[in-house]
Design an enzyme around this catalytic site. Structure first.
Site, mmCIF file in Angstrom:
data_model
loop_
_atom_site.group_PDB
_atom_site.id
_atom_site.type_symbol
_atom_site.label_atom_id
_atom_site.label_comp_id
_atom_site.label_asym_id
_atom_site.label_seq_id
_atom_site.Cartn_x
_atom_site.Cartn_y
_atom_site.Cartn_z
ATOM 1 N N GLU A 123 -9.201 -5.927 2.704
ATOM 2 C CA GLU A 123 -10.150 -4.811 2.559
ATOM 3 C C GLU A 123 -11.024 -4.637 3.794
ATOM 4 O OE1 GLU A 123 -8.148 -4.426 -0.497
ATOM 5 O OE2 GLU A 123 -9.089 -6.385 -0.494
ATOM 6 N N ASN A 159 -2.395 -5.671 0.119
ATOM 7 C CA ASN A 159 -2.324 -4.266 0.528
ATOM 8 C C ASN A 159 -2.438 -4.122 2.037
ATOM 9 O OD1 ASN A 159 -5.220 -5.121 -0.316
ATOM 10 N ND2 ASN A 159 -5.560 -3.493 1.171
ATOM 11 N N ASP A 172 -3.710 0.241 -3.306
ATOM 12 C CA ASP A 172 -4.205 -1.135 -3.292
ATOM 13 C C ASP A 172 -3.409 -2.008 -4.254
ATOM 14 O OD1 ASP A 172 -5.782 -3.371 -2.622
ATOM 15 O OD2 ASP A 172 -7.160 -2.984 -4.283
#
Length: 561
Positions: free
Chosen positions: A185, A251, A301
């Protein structure tokens, strides 16, 4: 990506013995029970007939609150367990009495929460040759003397200030200790790295986002690979016979897929290798043996980090070494773990972003209106970014031939938005509403799944998400917890609840079971998550209200005769 595929399996399976999953130890030597992460124990003293008599043997306060996710190891008569926040503490205790033998309490930099997605948890340690190995939120990997808790060596795996922390125990293979880290992230570029167990010297490194000149680099648009994510933040598996290490990858970064390729389901070459994938690496060299990408050009994601469970089963009359994976994207995958060949893939929960699997290409068939894009908000996409199954581990029982998994029933709205990379900050590029109720009114469900027939056998629904990880035993029991704080024992064949105990705080961690002096114990850590609920709005408020924060290890036993 491997494109060979077999026709769907129609034959029933006969479970075969497998060295890496035959858990005959009296202790609990590895995070997943064995190197194949089956979380299956051959212990039978606690059984469906007497489990109702389970009582607390002892309790250890872990010294920190919130997001307790550790599974303890038991080596001989010593139990090793970690706390959250760093870990703030690593304990070695008498596995029979809970008396502390030593405590390791490292200093972790203040303000580290801002770099820890998602939360300040720690899932435990690894053990080999008298040493305990633990990864830390500050990006360090340390080896401790198992007898004293003293640091033997410390090595810096990654700089945590780029948004990369270590929350999961490393994987052991021969004389190596192997780890990944977080940061998908934050735009980290992922890699998996192996160190010598004796001195912490780096032996090999495999980049999960290939750079220029490396195979797969052309699957990234421009220089987007530099901040590509695809980190291996969860648990690895190891097959000693094949000498292969298996990791799932996260991801790609950012979530806005237009940065990495076309803003479309027609992504062509821009699959963004090796994100949202399973990679098999040669344990000696770190070279890629094979990979399978579950969500090419991921825009939702849908991390591919969930644990890979290793087993040997009979498929169409032939003994086959397989890898089971319940992916966040909703597919339950069966792969040949030697070759990476896709054997079967079926949806195990509500997933409307795809209409099924193309067995020729091995890729999901996308529903275009469910792909978030720039200036296009995809609505009621199932599952949400949290997936149909999150990190909480499943269990495979060779006794029943079933996989038992904690699943999620949450949907979302999402659209892509402009984003610029800033070191140490979230690198998402999306606007979202993640907390939308899935169909049926429940948010979680424990599912018993036949991995060969690829069908649900039974399910127990729950009002809230984040059901705890699962462990099964040869006596026909299944143990797991929930976010309310209940720790339960179920009949593995029917799903009937046979016993439960209120621990006082939500349970996400998976339990362990072991024997000392002929008595079987069951251990589980309690302490609900904190950082995840704010992403879910009203649903998150209910998750927080379900139980207070906590931090304790509970150990259960049967009364003595």
């Amino acid at each position: 990506m491997k494109k060979r595929a077999l026709s769907p399996i129609i034959a029933s399976a006969v479970v075969l013995a497998l060295a890496v999953t035959a858990h005959a130890q009296q202790g609990w030597p590895v995070y997943g029970g064995d190197p194949g992460n089956t979380r299956y124990s051959t212990l039978t003293q606690i059984n469906p007939g007497n489990v109702k008599n389970l009582r607390v043997a002892w309790v250890l306060q872990l010294g920190s609150l919130r997001s307790q996710e550790s599974t303890p190891l038991v080596i001989g008569d010593t139990l090793f367990v970690t706390s959250s926040h760093g870990p703030k503490n690593v304990f070695a205790v008498d596995a029979k009495t809970g008396v502390v033998k030593w405590r390791y309490s490292p200093e972790v930099p203040a303000g580290i929460d801002q770099y820890a997605c998602c939360d300040v948890n720690n899932r435990g340690v690894a053990y080999a040759s008298g040493r305990v190995f633990v990864g830390r939120l500050d990006g360090a990997l340390v080896a401790l003397d198992a007898a004293t808790g003293k640091e033997v060596w410390k090595t810096q795996v990654v700089d945590h200030t780029q948004g990369s922390v270590i929350t999961s125990p490393p994987t052991l293979a021969k004389n190596l200790v192997v780890t990944g880290f977080g940061g998908g992230e934050y735009g980290a570029r992922g890699y998996i790295v192996a160190y010598n167990q004796a001195d912490g010297r780096e032996v090999w490194r495999f980049y999960t986002v290939p750079g220029p000149g490396e195979p797969g680099n052309d699957s990234w648009k421009g220089d987007s690979w530099k901040y590509g994510g695809a980190v291996a933040w969860a648990i690895g598996s190891y097959d000693p016979a094949l000498n292969l290490i298996y990791y799932g990858t996260s991801n790609p970064a950012p979530w806005n897929a237009a940065v990495r390729g076309p803003d479309s389901s027609n992504y062509g070459q821009f699959t963004n290798l090796f994100s949202s994938s399973t990679v098999a690496l040669d344990a000696d060299t770190g070279k890629l043996a094979w990979f399978y990408q579950s969500t090419p050009h991921d825009a939702w994601d849908y991390d591919g980090v969930n644990e890979n469970v290793l087993a040997d089963v009979e498929i169409n009359g032939q003994k086959t070494p397989v890898l089971f994976k319940a992916d966040r994207n909703g597919f339950f995958y069966v792969l040949n773990r030697k070759t990476g060949q896709l054997i079967s893939a079926k949806l195990f929960a509500t997933a409307n972003w795809t209409s099924g699997m193309d067995m020729t290409t091995g890729r999901p068939i996308e529903v275009p209106e469910k792909r978030p894009r720039v200036n296009f908000r995809a609505k009621d996409v199932c599952p949400s970014a949290i997936g149909n199954k999150n990190w909480m581990p499943m269990s495979y029982s060779p006794q029943t031939g079933l996989v038992y998994m904690p699943t999620l029933n949450i949907c979302m709205d999402m659209n892509a938005a402009p984003v610029d990379y800033k070191r140490g900050a979230f690198y998402l590029g999306v606007e979202f509403e993640l907390g939308k109720w899935g169909p049926g009114g429940h948010l979680g469900e424990i599912i018993a799944w036949d991995p060969i027939k690829q069908q649900k056998v039974w399910g127990n629904t729950d009002d809230l998400p984040y059901l705890g990880g699962i462990t099964t035993t040869a006596s026909g029991l299944l143990f797991h917890g929930d976010i309310h704080g209940w720790f339960k024992a179920l009949d593995a064949k029917t799903g009937q609840t046979l016993w439960k105990f209120m621990t006082g705080s939500g349970i996400s961690a998976a339990p362990a079971t072991y024997t000392i002096d002929g008595k079987q114990y069951v251990a589980v850590v309690s302490g609900r998550t904190f950082a995840i609920p704010p992403f879910f709005g009203k649903m998150g408020e209910q998750m927080v209200a379900a139980s207070p924060e906590g931090g304790a290890l509970f150990v259960f036993e049967l009364p003595s005769p």
